[in-house]
Design a protein around this motif. Structure first.
Motif, mmCIF file in Angstrom:
data_model
loop_
_atom_site.group_PDB
_atom_site.id
_atom_site.type_symbol
_atom_site.label_atom_id
_atom_site.label_comp_id
_atom_site.label_asym_id
_atom_site.label_seq_id
_atom_site.Cartn_x
_atom_site.Cartn_y
_atom_site.Cartn_z
ATOM 1 N N MET A 1 37.681 37.570 32.242
ATOM 2 C CA MET A 1 37.488 37.207 33.639
ATOM 3 C C MET A 1 36.201 37.823 34.198
ATOM 4 O O MET A 1 35.597 37.236 35.066
ATOM 5 C CB MET A 1 38.662 37.689 34.504
ATOM 6 N N SER A 2 35.816 38.978 33.704
ATOM 7 C CA SER A 2 34.658 39.652 34.283
ATOM 8 C C SER A 2 33.352 38.898 34.033
ATOM 9 O O SER A 2 32.386 39.084 34.765
ATOM 10 C CB SER A 2 34.547 41.078 33.749
ATOM 11 N N ASP A 3 33.314 38.034 33.025
ATOM 12 C CA ASP A 3 32.094 37.284 32.721
ATOM 13 C C ASP A 3 32.035 35.926 33.422
ATOM 14 O O ASP A 3 31.058 35.209 33.274
ATOM 15 C CB ASP A 3 31.972 37.067 31.209
ATOM 16 N N MET A 4 33.078 35.557 34.148
ATOM 17 C CA MET A 4 33.101 34.255 34.817
ATOM 18 C C MET A 4 32.197 34.260 36.039
ATOM 19 O O MET A 4 32.062 35.283 36.709
ATOM 20 C CB MET A 4 34.517 33.938 35.307
ATOM 21 N N PRO A 5 31.614 33.090 36.344
ATOM 22 C CA PRO A 5 30.856 32.973 37.592
ATOM 23 C C PRO A 5 31.775 33.262 38.788
ATOM 24 O O PRO A 5 32.977 32.991 38.740
ATOM 25 C CB PRO A 5 30.401 31.514 37.604
ATOM 26 N N SER A 6 31.218 33.776 39.856
ATOM 27 C CA SER A 6 32.029 34.150 41.020
ATOM 28 C C SER A 6 32.769 32.960 41.623
ATOM 29 O O SER A 6 33.892 33.110 42.082
ATOM 30 C CB SER A 6 31.166 34.838 42.070
ATOM 31 N N TYR A 7 32.167 31.781 41.612
ATOM 32 C CA TYR A 7 32.868 30.629 42.188
ATOM 33 C C TYR A 7 34.087 30.246 41.357
ATOM 34 O O TYR A 7 35.060 29.723 41.890
ATOM 35 C CB TYR A 7 31.933 29.430 42.386
ATOM 36 N N VAL A 8 34.071 30.535 40.063
ATOM 37 C CA VAL A 8 35.237 30.264 39.227
ATOM 38 C C VAL A 8 36.339 31.273 39.545
ATOM 39 O O VAL A 8 37.496 30.895 39.725
ATOM 40 C CB VAL A 8 34.878 30.298 37.724
ATOM 41 N N LYS A 9 35.996 32.520 39.651
ATOM 42 C CA LYS A 9 36.986 33.545 40.012
ATOM 43 C C LYS A 9 37.657 33.203 41.331
ATOM 44 O O LYS A 9 38.866 33.335 41.478
ATOM 45 C CB LYS A 9 36.339 34.919 40.101
ATOM 46 N N ARG A 10 36.856 32.774 42.316
ATOM 47 C CA ARG A 10 37.405 32.426 43.627
ATOM 48 C C ARG A 10 38.270 31.180 43.572
ATOM 49 O O ARG A 10 39.053 30.935 44.491
ATOM 50 C CB ARG A 10 36.284 32.234 44.640
ATOM 51 N N SER A 11 38.156 30.396 42.520
ATOM 52 C CA SER A 11 38.962 29.189 42.405
ATOM 53 C C SER A 11 40.415 29.506 42.084
ATOM 54 O O SER A 11 41.294 28.690 42.310
ATOM 55 C CB SER A 11 38.397 28.268 41.324
ATOM 56 N N PHE A 12 40.667 30.688 41.559
ATOM 57 C CA PHE A 12 42.037 31.095 41.245
ATOM 58 C C PHE A 12 42.573 31.959 42.379
ATOM 59 O O PHE A 12 41.863 32.818 42.914
ATOM 60 C CB PHE A 12 42.082 31.870 39.926
ATOM 61 N N LYS A 13 43.832 31.736 42.736
ATOM 62 C CA LYS A 13 44.451 32.552 43.782
ATOM 63 C C LYS A 13 44.340 34.015 43.398
ATOM 64 O O LYS A 13 44.588 34.380 42.252
ATOM 65 C CB LYS A 13 45.925 32.193 43.932
ATOM 66 N N ASN A 14 43.960 34.828 44.348
ATOM 67 C CA ASN A 14 43.789 36.271 44.154
ATOM 68 C C ASN A 14 42.786 36.594 43.059
ATOM 69 O O ASN A 14 42.791 37.703 42.524
ATOM 70 C CB ASN A 14 45.133 36.946 43.854
ATOM 71 N N GLY A 15 41.948 35.627 42.672
ATOM 72 C CA GLY A 15 40.935 35.861 41.652
ATOM 73 C C GLY A 15 41.499 36.162 40.283
ATOM 74 O O GLY A 15 40.828 36.740 39.438
ATOM 75 N N HIS A 16 42.741 35.744 40.032
ATOM 76 C CA HIS A 16 43.390 36.094 38.775
ATOM 77 C C HIS A 16 43.856 34.857 38.019
ATOM 78 O O HIS A 16 44.470 33.967 38.572
ATOM 79 C CB HIS A 16 44.589 37.007 39.029
ATOM 80 N N ALA A 17 43.562 34.842 36.741
ATOM 81 C CA ALA A 17 44.060 33.814 35.831
ATOM 82 C C ALA A 17 44.420 34.504 34.518
ATOM 83 O O ALA A 17 43.857 35.536 34.176
ATOM 84 C CB ALA A 17 42.995 32.751 35.586
ATOM 85 N N LYS A 18 45.340 33.924 33.804
ATOM 86 C CA LYS A 18 45.788 34.517 32.550
ATOM 87 C C LYS A 18 45.135 33.793 31.375
ATOM 88 O O LYS A 18 45.046 32.564 31.359
ATOM 89 C CB LYS A 18 47.307 34.392 32.452
#
Length: 174
Positions: A1-18
């Motif tokens: 997750m740390s290497d994802m673009p910020s807009y991708v992180k924001r696309s997931f609720k609470n910035g979290h995806a598994k």
């Protein structure tokens, strides 16, 4: 997750995806104004956000979404757009493109939240540092108002190598 673009992180609720492993042969779909992948133009290529075609974890799959739209008295296109991280002309729109993974891969999977912009607008805003925090949690109107969309983020897919388009659904006719 740390290497994802910020807009991708924001696309997931609470910035979290598994992180999940997807097997070769798994069917996915994405919503697009085009009925096929193209490698030309500003919005060409294979998308990075996908949804499970069949039930996967908390997501009921494509057909269940179509049934929710019908039960809620809305067009399938409206519901599918509501349950996508991005909306607008690119991507989003008329067709659900169904792809089949040709190779197993890893993806990030989680509940999404609407950005309130198209993918291109979010990417451009992120590049300029003005993307903001996105919209609220994904919620569809009608009978599906409490249904949260789940999506996979799968970067670097190549048509023919990693994924093959197998069909498309015209959401306006569902």
């Amino acid at each position: 997750m740390s290497d994802m673009p910020s807009y991708v992180k924001r696309s997931f609720k609470n910035g979290h995806a598994k992180r999940v492993h997807l097997k070769a042969g798994m069917m996915l779909f994405t919503v697009s104004n085009r009925g096929n992948f193209t490698n030309s133009g500003a919005f060409g290529g294979v998308p990075t956000f996908w949804s499970p075609y069949k039930k996967f974890k908390h997501d009921p799959g494509f057909q269940a979404r179509v049934e929710m739209a019908k039960a809620g008295g809305m067009k399938a296109e409206e519901l599918f757009t509501e349950l996508s991280a991005f909306y607008g002309k690119h991507p989003g729109g008329r067709y659900a493109i169904v792809g089949k993974l040709k190779r197993s891969c890893y993806a990030f999977f989680g509940p999404i939240r609407r950005q309130g912009k198209s993918a291109a607008q979010v990417a451009a805003a992120t590049a300029s540092g003005s993307a903001g925090t996105g919209g609220g949690a994904a919620a569809a109107p009608g009978s599906a108002k409490n249904f949260v969309g789940y999506q996979f983020y799968i970067p670097n897919l190549e048509e023919g190598t990693n994924i093959q388009r197998v069909r498309k659904h015209d959401l306006l006719s569902l």
